[in-house]
Design a protein around this motif. Structure first.
Motif: not given
Length: 369
Positions: A163-174, A182-198
């Motif tokens: 849930s934390a991983a997906v929630e960290a990406l949800r801002f991309l939907d707005t 777009v790839l840089n933006l998605l990569e940044d979002a995945v880093r945020a998801a990694t932090d959220a999971v940790r």
């Protein structure tokens, strides 16, 4: 039976002796006779036809495990169908890389000649089900106007991790992502998801999640993938797997040490090589290392249907069944319902999550991604 030495046979088949020894070890092309004293291999002239087929398939880039499947078929028509299916997948993957190259050329040169003339958008549906065996659901599925995502958590806090991983990406939907970044933006979002999971895992490698997500730009889908959740594309009636599992068993299949059939029942088939976990550092098994997840663009067409799913679906239903159900469903909601019902009817051994999205023409006044 006329026999050839390994050197003579290699020259006639246009294969190296080293390759022949490897194919012998993999039970792909066994010698007709092995000298009991010297261990020297001898091949029958009648084996040249199969050896040449192996050489041609290797030139196509076909993996050894797939070649073994083709060579085991007794009906040439069946072998031809397997080769045709393999090449269709190669062409689809090559087209995706070509589209990425064209996109990068356009962005770097400042040209826009390839802007789509038809505005496209997504029709989507998502659902996550506990299944019939697991006591809790550790999957998370999400579908919005731009973001599609599935995560499969594991460990004591697997549900909160996914849930934390997906929630960290949800801002991309707005808001619409910038076309050039777009790839840089998605990569940044995945880093945020990694932090959220940790944060959820609190340093534990036993807690984590897989993640597969697609971000819609209006004509393309940017993919991020880590683990064994999957993305499929149904195009013109054919089903293509877009992602590649990051599992021990898949690596053994890639190396030709297991067949796909053997992989389905392997005792370590669920062992992940990559995932987002609570571990700090940049090991191969964590999502924190640069390049540890797959990141790329896919050009979409009107009529495409995408499926994102957890392994509770992909390991329960064969791909032929997935294709049939996806092709028969009139809309994404019906497809999601049919897929989850089929997984549960097959025993529902795991949590099962599905996201289905259709690429359709935007109606007048509708936002097109």
């Amino acid at each position: 039976m006329r026999m050839l030495t390994i050197g003579a046979f290699a020259r006639a088949a246009r294969l190296s002796p080293k390759a022949l020894r490897l194919y012998d070890e993999l039970d792909l092309l066994r010698p007709a006779r092995v000298d009991p004293d010297t261990g020297y291999r001898h091949y029958a002239v009648e084996q040249l036809e199969q050896a040449r087929l192996v050489a041609w398939l290797r030139r196509l880039g076909m993996p050894l495990a797939r070649i073994r499947e083709v060579c085991a078929l007794t009906d040439p028509a069946d072998a031809a169908r397997e080769i045709r299916a393999y090449w269709a997948r190669v062409e689809a993957e090559t087209a995706a890389r070509r589209d990425l190259a064209l996109f990068l050329v356009d962005q770097l040169s400042g040209t826009t000649e390839r802007e789509p003339t038809t505005m496209l958008t997504l029709r989507h549906s998502a659902h996550s089900d506990r299944g019939r065996v697991r006591p809790v659901n550790q999957d998370t599925a999400y579908a919005g106007g731009r973001l599609l995502a599935v995560a499969d958590g594991f460990g004591p806090a697997g549900g909160p991790a996914s849930s934390a991983a997906v929630e960290a990406l949800r801002f991309l939907d707005t808001e619409a992502p910038p076309a050039g970044g777009v790839l840089n933006l998605l990569e940044d979002a995945v880093r945020a998801a990694t932090d959220a999971v940790r944060d959820v895992a609190d340093g534990s490698e036993e807690i984590g999640t897989t993640l597969t997500a697609l971000l819609w730009t209006g004509s393309q889908l940017a993919l991020v993938h880590i683990g064994d959740t999957r993305a499929y594309l149904l195009r013109d009636g054919a089903l293509f797997r877009v992602t590649h599992d990051h599992t021990l068993v898949q690596s053994l299949v890639d190396e030709g040490r297991l067949t796909p059939e053997e992989a389905e029942t392997h005792p370590q088939r669920t062992l992940l090589l990559k995932a987002l976990t609570g571990a700090a550092g940049t090991g191969a098994g964590t999502g924190g290392a640069s390049g540890s997840y797959d990141l790329r663009l896919h050009e979409s067409r009107r009529g495409d249907r995408y499926l994102l799913c957890s392994d509770g679906l992909s390991t329960t239903l064969p791909e032929d069944t997935l294709r049939t159900l996806l092709a028969a469903a009139p809309d994404p909601a019906a497809a999601v319902t049919a897929l989850i019902d089929a997984a549960n009817e097959a025993g529902g051994p795991d949590n099962v999550s599905c996201v289905v999205a259709d690429v359709v023409e935007a109606v007048s006044g509708e936002e097109a991604g």
